[in-house]
Design an enzyme around this catalytic site. Structure first.
Site, PDB file in Angstrom:
ATOM      1  N   VAL A  10       8.569  29.139  48.357  1.00  0.00           N
ATOM      2  CA  VAL A  10       7.728  29.489  49.546  1.00  0.00           C
ATOM      3  C   VAL A  10       7.144  28.466  50.246  1.00  0.00           C
ATOM      4  O   VAL A  10       6.214  27.794  49.613  1.00  0.00           O
ATOM      5  CB  VAL A  10       6.835  30.918  49.579  1.00  0.00           C
ATOM      6  CG1 VAL A  10       6.385  31.251  50.809  1.00  0.00           C
ATOM      7  CG2 VAL A  10       7.544  31.838  48.881  1.00  0.00           C
TER       8      VAL A  10
ATOM      9  N   ASP B 194      16.177  33.545  55.745  1.00  0.00           N
ATOM     10  CA  ASP B 194      15.051  32.878  54.916  1.00  0.00           C
ATOM     11  C   ASP B 194      13.716  33.345  54.956  1.00  0.00           C
ATOM     12  O   ASP B 194      12.992  33.085  53.976  1.00  0.00           O
ATOM     13  CB  ASP B 194      15.563  31.286  55.381  1.00  0.00           C
ATOM     14  CG  ASP B 194      14.811  30.224  54.587  1.00  0.00           C
ATOM     15  OD1 ASP B 194      15.067  30.110  53.339  1.00  0.00           O
ATOM     16  OD2 ASP B 194      13.487  29.933  55.147  1.00  0.00           O
TER      17      ASP B 194
ATOM     18  N   LYS C  82      11.292  34.428  51.867  1.00  0.00           N
ATOM     19  CA  LYS C  82       9.865  34.290  51.509  1.00  0.00           C
ATOM     20  C   LYS C  82       8.878  35.205  51.815  1.00  0.00           C
ATOM     21  O   LYS C  82       7.924  35.242  50.839  1.00  0.00           O
ATOM     22  CB  LYS C  82       9.470  32.930  52.381  1.00  0.00           C
ATOM     23  CG  LYS C  82      10.470  31.877  52.271  1.00  0.00           C
ATOM     24  CD  LYS C  82      10.455  30.772  53.271  1.00  0.00           C
ATOM     25  CE  LYS C  82      11.322  29.382  52.884  1.00  0.00           C
ATOM     26  NZ  LYS C  82      11.592  28.635  54.012  1.00  0.00           N
TER      27      LYS C  82
END
Ligand code: HSE
Length: 436
Positions: free
Chosen positions: A132, A201, A205
């Site tokens: 992350v 994406d 995270k």
């Protein structure tokens, strides 16, 4: 004490960066970890390829199992990416009693519950700081630095490619596709760039951040996801005129009704620090009940920023080997038996403010019809501007800033507005947050 031997799976940008940092900073790293850390084996699909790192002294192979099966290797670095082969390899490594460090957000977001269960059973650590926001130590901050707080909400710019695109569109008036191509050339974009621009994406995270913030299971499938492909320069400019910036945010908020998990373009006041995070940089704003707001800023991708997080995880793992292996920090911040299944709200139950742009006929009574519909749904207007008629048409752009309301009410109102004879076109809707 004998050095700790590490095996690296994947010699791409992150694998290469990690080997470079481990070599360059070896002395300082050993002073911190209490033992020397050396990479003895690494694997890559194509051994002949040119690398960003010096692999001298490292035994190279194309077979990851050769590394996992080496009894001398205590820590496996999974830096391959993707969620199928990586998952198999990580599960094999754990079952063989190896500790794992990974930079793989998809792997943790989609399979983390299973991976951590096995890791806990085997008494090994799976560390994922690099998954992350690249080099920003946000996992450590949330899991350890803020562990005295109730986390109320967090909001992050957690995809550098998307932020780069929005920044270039705003500052230079560049086109979406042109900026995306540059982000790909710079190595920031995912192998499949739709993951960046469609918000997948960022949602991977956010899944991880929310789990650690609230002590809930990883549940990617419950996130509301909207990408940035529909954002036009027109809306970027109107937002600017009204004192806002459009940022692609991942938001996790605990409410009395449940948890909101959402990724979408968001208007935020331009004075907020996070509104000024530009280019490929990432930032996460976290609101804790005791500490108040805290902001974490830095490089969210790239070889050495990501390696910085990978190496920090390796050092953490080595410290547990050296000191107290029984007493790991829980993988998801909360003790394994204290993870709670707090409901995640459906998209229609989320509450937020909105920016709307209507393309309306330039005639009297149109706005009365529109405001009448909002009144029916108890949605309050905060501000409204009407622009000059659009060139060559009898249409005007009307921009409305709407106060906080239930998504369900807004959906219903927009449906009615789009059906009005005086509108008969799609209403542009971008959510808006004050982040106070
Ligand atoms: N594609 C990602 C981004 C890379 O642009 O932020 C780091 O996860």
């Amino acid at each position: 004490m004998k050095p700790v031997k590490v095996g690296v799976l994947g010699l791409g940008v992150v694998g290469g960066g990690t080997i470079n940092v481990l070599k360059r900073n070896a002395a300082e790293i050993a002073r911190r970890a209490g033992r020397e850390i050396i990479v003895t084996r690494a694997c890559a699909r194509h051994l002949e390829r040119e690398r960003i790192c010096d692999t001298q002294g490292i035994h190279l192979t194309t077979d990851p199992l050769e590394i996992i099966n080496d009894p001398e290797i205590e820590i496996i670095l999974e830096l391959i990416g993707g969620d199928s082969l990586a998952k198999d390899l990580v599960l094999i490594a754990i079952s063989k009693g190896k500790h794992v460090v990974t930079a793989n957000k998809a792997l943790i977001a989609l399979h983390g519950n299973e991976i951590f269960e096995l890791a806990n059973a085997k008494g090994v650590v799976v560390a994922f700081e690099a998954a992350v926001a690249g080099g920003i130590p946000i996992i450590k901050a949330l899991r350890e630095g803020l562990s005295g707080n109730q986390i109320e909400w967090l909001a992050g710019i957690i995809n550098g490619t998307g932020n780069f695109i929005l920044t270039e569109m705003r500052d230079k008036g560049r086109d979406f596709d042109d900026v995306l191509a540059e982000a790909q050339a710079l190595g920031y974009a995912e192998a499949d760039p739709t993951f960046d621009i469609e918000g997948i994406d960022a949602a991977h995270k956010l899944t991880i951040l929310a789990s650690i913030a609230f002590g809930i299971p990883l549940q990617f499938e419950k996130i509301y996801i909207e990408g940035i492909t529909q954002i036009t320069r027109e809306d970027v400019n109107y937002a600017e005129e009204l004192g806002y910036r459009i940022k692609h945010l991942g938001i996790a908020r605990k409410t009395d009704q449940g948890i909101e998990l959402r990724v979408h373009p968001t208007l935020i006041p331009h004075r907020r620090l996070i509104a000024n995070v530009d280019g490929v940089m990432n930032a996460i704003l976290v609101q804790g009940d005791a500490v108040g707001p805290t902001l974490y800023y830095g490089a969210g991708a790239g070889a050495e920023p990501t390696a910085s997080a990978v190496v920090a995880d390796v050092i953490d793992v080595v410290r547990t080997l050296t000191t107290d292996p029984e007493n790991h920090v829980p993988h998801l911040a909360f003790q394994e038996n204290s993870i709670e299944d707090i409901p995640v709200l459906k998209a229609e139950e989320m509450k937020t403010a909105y920016y709307l742009r209507l393309n309306a006929n330039d005639k009297s009574g149109v706005l009365a019809e529109v405001t009448g519909i909002f009144a029916e749904h108890q949605i309050s207007i905060e501000a409204m501007i009407q622009k000059e008629p659009n060139k060559g048409t009898a249409k005007v752009s009307v921009i409305l800033l709407m106060q906080m309301t239930l998504e369900k009410e807004m959906n219903a109102a927009i449906k009615k507005i789009e059906a009005l004879d005086s509108i008969k076109s799609k209403v542009v809707r971008i959510r808006m947050e004050t982040l106070k």
